[in-house]
Design an enzyme around this catalytic site. Structure first.
Site, PDB file in Angstrom:
ATOM      1  N   THR A  11       0.834  -1.214   0.000  1.00  0.00           N
ATOM      2  CA  THR A  11       0.000   0.000   0.000  1.00  0.00           C
ATOM      3  C   THR A  11       0.863   1.256   0.000  1.00  0.00           C
ATOM      4  OG1 THR A  11      -1.598  -1.261   1.292  1.00  0.00           O
ATOM      5  CG2 THR A  11      -1.911   1.122   1.213  1.00  0.00           C
ATOM      6  N   LYS A 100       6.786   2.285  11.870  1.00  0.00           N
ATOM      7  CA  LYS A 100       6.916   2.710  13.286  1.00  0.00           C
ATOM      8  C   LYS A 100       7.418   1.595  14.187  1.00  0.00           C
ATOM      9  CE  LYS A 100       2.790   1.840  11.991  1.00  0.00           C
ATOM     10  NZ  LYS A 100       1.842   2.347  11.040  1.00  0.00           N
ATOM     11  N   VAL A 127       4.709   8.317  12.093  1.00  0.00           N
ATOM     12  CA  VAL A 127       3.721   8.855  13.053  1.00  0.00           C
ATOM     13  C   VAL A 127       2.799   9.830  12.325  1.00  0.00           C
ATOM     14  CG1 VAL A 127       3.363  10.123  15.206  1.00  0.00           C
ATOM     15  CG2 VAL A 127       5.409   8.713  14.939  1.00  0.00           C
ATOM     16  N   ILE A 131       0.602  13.728   8.263  1.00  0.00           N
ATOM     17  CA  ILE A 131       0.731  14.959   9.063  1.00  0.00           C
ATOM     18  C   ILE A 131       2.202  15.237   9.353  1.00  0.00           C
ATOM     19  CG2 ILE A 131       0.114  16.118  11.233  1.00  0.00           C
ATOM     20  CD1 ILE A 131      -2.173  14.075  11.508  1.00  0.00           C
ATOM     21  N   GLU A 185      -3.599  -2.017  10.164  1.00  0.00           N
ATOM     22  CA  GLU A 185      -2.356  -2.785  10.087  1.00  0.00           C
ATOM     23  C   GLU A 185      -2.712  -4.198   9.605  1.00  0.00           C
ATOM     24  OE1 GLU A 185       0.870  -1.542  10.941  1.00  0.00           O
ATOM     25  OE2 GLU A 185      -0.363   0.240  10.749  1.00  0.00           O
ATOM     26  N   LYS A 200       3.887   4.847  18.328  1.00  0.00           N
ATOM     27  CA  LYS A 200       3.925   6.225  17.842  1.00  0.00           C
ATOM     28  C   LYS A 200       4.189   7.213  18.974  1.00  0.00           C
ATOM     29  CE  LYS A 200       0.967   5.309  13.839  1.00  0.00           C
ATOM     30  NZ  LYS A 200      -0.425   5.159  13.403  1.00  0.00           N
ATOM     31  N   GLY A 297      -3.486   5.803   5.465  1.00  0.00           N
ATOM     32  CA  GLY A 297      -3.915   5.787   4.059  1.00  0.00           C
ATOM     33  C   GLY A 297      -2.724   5.914   3.135  1.00  0.00           C
TER      34      GLY A 297
HETATM   35  N1  HSE Z   1      -2.875   1.289  11.063  1.00  0.00           N
HETATM   36  C1  HSE Z   1      -2.389   2.615  11.172  1.00  0.00           C
HETATM   37  C2  HSE Z   1      -3.549   3.530  11.515  1.00  0.00           C
HETATM   38  C3  HSE Z   1      -1.736   3.042   9.893  1.00  0.00           C
HETATM   39  O1  HSE Z   1      -4.692   3.090  11.381  1.00  0.00           O
HETATM   40  O2  HSE Z   1      -3.333   4.652  11.936  1.00  0.00           O
HETATM   41  C4  HSE Z   1      -1.022   4.335   9.969  1.00  0.00           C
HETATM   42  O3  HSE Z   1       0.045   4.265  10.847  1.00  0.00           O
END
Ligand code: HSE
Length: 412
Positions: A11, A100, A127, A131, A185, A200, A297
């Protein structure tokens, strides 16, 4: 021209390729030369696609090719990501990662190698997805003493909680949607049990304190215990429930934890909904600043990786001072942190009033029609004190009632 290799064409990796292609001219103008993807390392073939000829399966091709100056790691996981990244840095290549788990587990070591080799180990995308938060911490906020970082750091859980809150959705239904949208994830447990948020906030805490943070020292509670009934109370109280990752740096101690928190409409993170993330940073001179955007995303996360590629491309011959040292940060025990608590208790308040007041002290009481239970919102107190009070309350109620049904920390 700067040659790049992408390790992992899933992805995020395929998103990085797309960002580099779509914004090729902007990026080239900002770097001062073109960025070209030479290799894509993946287990799969991609026949009939434009990347077909760039696909390789042997990592040593990247490690041994001196033309490759920047390597993107978007494989995820620790094995083989750690050994590949380490090898690349040792070979004098810059690395940009979205991983991460890798940064939280091996960041200290990888930053150290990057310093020694005068290259860069960059992890903006690890993280908050798209952003900008890592770079602001080591650039714009480098003159600040950071006092607090509190964030909604996981898009999947925020998506689930928002659906439960606004649409009365079931936990599993909302999780399935988040997975279908590519936010989750590979193992959703990492999202819903808070492990992703834990890594994070560990990275952000290390960035803020410049010390190594062992993510295993961070108290972590996910959202799997949160129910539709909790949201019914929240609705009546004009509050919502969000999964926070928080670190609070006091004069002599640092608290860091991950937990669902009930917050009111006046909390700056209240409006952070769906897959969006929001991160509050408090500095001693700055006051409060908030970072908001797409926390997960494909393209938002890939955009952050692309920014790291540009950063590395502009500093090919130097190590940018960032990150933390191997000095270990001591995290204060969770039971010494203080919160208000939302407590759901079975039975009728009228018949338990005295016991509840005796055990929990002054509380705000909330009832919902048609339920044989009520909720009490306590004053602020230490976790240790609250646990003792709760035990006493359970003891006193146990003979007659089911007792305490739910507890959620509250910042209202
Ligand atoms: N699985 C993570 C989330 C992906 O939903 O924030 C982004 O780190």
């Amino acid at each position: 021209m700067i040659k790049v290799a992408i390790m992992g064409y899933g992805t995020i990796g395929s998103g990085v390729y797309e960002v580099l292609k779509t914004n090729q001219q902007i990026i080239a103008a900002n770097v001062g030369q073109e960025i070209q993807v030479k290799y894509i390392l993946d287990l799969r073939e991609f026949p009939g696609t434009e990347v077909e000829k760039k696909i390789i399966h042997d990592f040593s091709v990247i490690a041994e090719d001196e033309e490759i100056q920047i390597v993107v790691e978007t494989m995820g996981g620790l094995d083989p990501a750690y050994s590949f990244v380490k090898t690349c840095l040792e070979a004098g290549k810059h690395v940009a990662t979205s991983n991460k788990a890798l940064v939280a587990a091996y960041g200290t070591k990888l930053l150290e190698i990057a310093r020694k080799k005068k290259v860069n180990f960059l992890f903006e995308a690890s993280v908050g997805g798209g952003i900008p938060i890592i770079r602001p911490l080591y650039t714009c906020l480098m003159g600040e003493k950071i006092q607090e970082i509190t964030g909604i750091l996981n898009g999947t859980t925020n998506y689930i909680l928002t659906k439960m809150d606004k649409e009365g959705a079931s936990f599993n239904g909302a999780l399935k949607e988040a997975q279908d949208l590519g936010y989750a994830e590979r193992n959703p447990e990492a999202d819903v049990e808070g492990h992703d948020t834990c890594r994070k906030i560990a990275i952000l805490t290390a960035m803020a304190t410049r010390k190594e943070v062992n993510y295993q020292d961070i108290y972590t509670e996910g959202i799997t215990r949160i129910t539709d009934i909790d949201f019914k109370y929240a609705g009546k109280m004009g509050t919502s429930i969000k999964l926070f990752g928080s670190s609070r740096m006091e004069e002599d101690q640092v608290f860091a934890w991950v937990a669902p928190v009930m917050i009111g409409k006046d909390h700056p993170l209240y409006a952070v909904s769906d897959v969006y993330n929001g991160i509050l940073v408090k500095g001693n001179m700055l006051g409060t600043s908030m970072f908001y955007g797409s926390g997960a995303g494909r393209l938002p996360t890939a955009s952050a990786v692309a920014a790291d590629i540009i950063e590395a491309a502009k500093s090919l011959n130097s190590n940018i001072p960032l990150g933390w040292t191997e000095e270990k940060l001591r995290i204060a025990p969770m039971e010494t942190s203080s919160h208000r608590y939302f407590v759901r208790i079975s039975g009728r308040y009228e018949s338990q009033k005295e016991t509840v007041e005796q055990c929990l002290g002054t509380c705000q009481i909330v009832t919902l029609e048609g339920l044989n239970e009520y909720a009490a919102l306590t004053e602020k107190k230490s976790e240790k004190q609250f646990k003792q009070e709760l035990e006493r309350l359970e003891e006193k109620l146990a003979l007659v009632y089911q007792g305490v049904l739910q507890t959620i920390r509250a910042e209202v």
